[in-house]
Design an enzyme around this catalytic site. Structure first.
Site, PDB file in Angstrom:
ATOM      1  N   HIS A 115       6.678   3.682  -9.760  1.00 15.55           N
ATOM      2  CA  HIS A 115       5.317   2.954 -10.198  1.00 15.55           C
ATOM      3  C   HIS A 115       4.967   3.192 -11.437  1.00 15.55           C
ATOM      4  O   HIS A 115       3.695   3.364 -11.710  1.00 15.55           O
ATOM      5  CB  HIS A 115       3.977   2.939  -9.116  1.00 15.55           C
ATOM      6  N   HIS A 136      -0.888  -3.989  -5.588  1.00 18.06           N
ATOM      7  CA  HIS A 136      -0.490  -3.190  -4.528  1.00 18.06           C
ATOM      8  C   HIS A 136      -1.616  -3.536  -3.319  1.00 18.06           C
ATOM      9  O   HIS A 136      -2.097  -2.532  -2.770  1.00 18.06           O
ATOM     10  CB  HIS A 136      -0.458  -1.645  -4.728  1.00 18.06           C
ATOM     11  N   GLU A 166       4.039  -7.288  -2.405  1.00 18.40           N
ATOM     12  CA  GLU A 166       4.263  -7.024  -3.797  1.00 18.40           C
ATOM     13  C   GLU A 166       5.132  -7.608  -4.732  1.00 18.40           C
ATOM     14  O   GLU A 166       6.285  -7.603  -4.533  1.00 18.40           O
ATOM     15  CB  GLU A 166       4.369  -5.338  -4.153  1.00 18.40           C
TER      16      GLU A 166
HETATM   17  C1  G6D Z   1       5.357   1.309  -2.508  1.00 20.31           C
HETATM   18  O1  G6D Z   1       7.478   0.942  -2.247  1.00 20.31           O
HETATM   19  C2  G6D Z   1       6.545   1.975  -2.256  1.00 20.31           C
HETATM   20  C3  G6D Z   1       6.080   2.755  -1.336  1.00 20.31           C
HETATM   21  O2  G6D Z   1       7.184   3.609  -0.920  1.00 20.31           O
HETATM   22  C4  G6D Z   1       5.256   3.853  -1.493  1.00 20.31           C
HETATM   23  O3  G6D Z   1       4.741   4.700  -0.851  1.00 20.31           O
HETATM   24  C5  G6D Z   1       3.920   2.856  -1.976  1.00 20.31           C
HETATM   25  O4  G6D Z   1       4.151   2.014  -2.864  1.00 20.31           O
HETATM   26  C6  G6D Z   1       2.595   3.803  -2.465  1.00 20.31           C
HETATM   27  O5  G6D Z   1       5.081  -0.076  -2.197  1.00 20.31           O
END
Ligand code: G6D
Length: 346
Positions: free
Chosen positions: A101, A175, A310
């Protein structure tokens, strides 16, 4: 339609947008995030997204919940990428050697500038953030904008825009986690899910994509007919067992705003969310927080207590064939839209 705002603590703002049908969307400039989506279903108010009551709780418990994620959503394997024939190395997480991220304390932790806008069709909050050249190792001064709008058609619209002054990569997402029962002590296993995807990207133990795109036929990842999410949790299918649920990119069969690419429906079928996007992939994550599931709005959340949809280009873009391209150049500004449309029994 109406927009109000209040203090959310830690020098942040919480905006409340309410449409003419009584739906309220609350968003904050901390991480340009969604905090609440409150709808009345069969006469009762329900908050159908995961979220906390203050900025402090996000900072202490989980900054990703509901946030804008960037510069690049998902895992960049070994933190390495190439753009414009130049190789870059990003800082990596020492536990797994990848960059998740956009790196720790990225978009989700920033205080975004914000302003509101009202038109006949929508009420909006526009968040902007200027990410300086080399922030978290990414090249280019990036000007990012995220606009959240609520309409009287009961749509929450996310418009992303960005410009850069040097070739770079960019792949933002949001998210948000839905739990359409409004009760975070209940898992989402009895929700049903439709995803218009013939293929998903296989992941390894670290949840990084391997480069394999697999047909969903005859796997528990086949959601082309509306099916209970439980079908994944119950199986011994390795892709489920390895990551304890879904944490996978699904390659969408179509994009755009004519028909939904994904639909999540509550156990009683009294509320559903239709997702429309121009992105080629939805990463579906079923909130397998296990023992780390946080206290939320006064109760302990259960593991698998939410489902994130997402929208983005798939992780592995620029590395594996068929995974897309997330390069961003100065002469080609970024624009993308995702819509979540709420349908419910009144
Ligand atoms: C995401 O794909 C990732 C996950 O593995 C993670 O734990 C989360 O964000 C915080 O969607």
């Amino acid at each position: 339609m109406e927009i109000t705002q209040k203090d959310f603590g830690e020098s942040t703002i919480l905006y409340s947008l309410t449409n003419n049908n009584g739906i309220t969307l609350c968003v904050s400039n901390l991480g340009a995030r969604i905090v609440d989506l409150i709808v009345s279903v069969a006469g009762e108010k329900r908050n159908i997204v995961l979220g906390f009551d203050s900025a402090k709780e996000y900072i202490e418990k989980d900054l990703y919940i509901g946030a804008t994620v960037g510069r690049v959503a998902g895992r960049i394997i070994k933190g390495q990428f190439t753009v414009n024939d130049k190789k870059y190395q990003l800082p990596v997480d020492p536990l797994n050697g990848n960059t998740l991220h956009g790196g720790a304390k990225s978009f989700e932790s920033r205080l975004w500038k914000s302003r509101t806008e009202e038109t006949e069709e929508r009420i909006s909050v526009i968040f902007t953030y200027e990410s300086p050249d080399q922030e978290h190792g990414f090249p280019g001064n990036l000007k990012a904008e995220v606009m959240y709008s609520l309409t009287n058609e009961d749509e929450w619209i996310i418009d992303y825009q960005a410009t850069t002054d040097q070739p770079t990569i960019y792949n933002p997402t949001n998210h948000v986690y839905f739990n359409l029962t409004g009760d975070v002590t209940k898992t989402v296993d009895q929700h049903s899910l439709f995803i218009d995807a013939d293929r998903f990207a296989v992941v390894d133990e670290m949840t990084s994509v391997t480069g394999e795109l697999r047909d969903v036929t005859d796997t528990p990842f086949d959601f082309r007919n509306n099916t209970s999410i439980e079908q994944v949790f119950k199986t011994n299918y390795k892709q489920n067992v390895m990551v304890d649920g879904l944490d996978h990119p699904f390659l969408l069969n179509q994009t755009g705003f004519e028909k939904p690419q994904a639909i999540v429906t509550s156990p009683k079928s009294d509320v559903s969310i239709e997702m429309y996007t121009d992105r080629p992939v939805v990463v579906v994550f079923t909130a397998q927080f296990g023992e780390n599931s946080p206290e939320m709005r006064g109760t302990k959340m259960v593991s698998h207590g939410g489902i994130a949809l997402e929208t983005q280009v798939s992780p592995g873009a620029g590395v594996f064939d068929g995974f897309g391209d997330i390069s961003l150049y100065p002469d080609r500004p970024f624009h993308s839209r995702t819509v979540y449309k709420i349908k419910r029994s009144l």
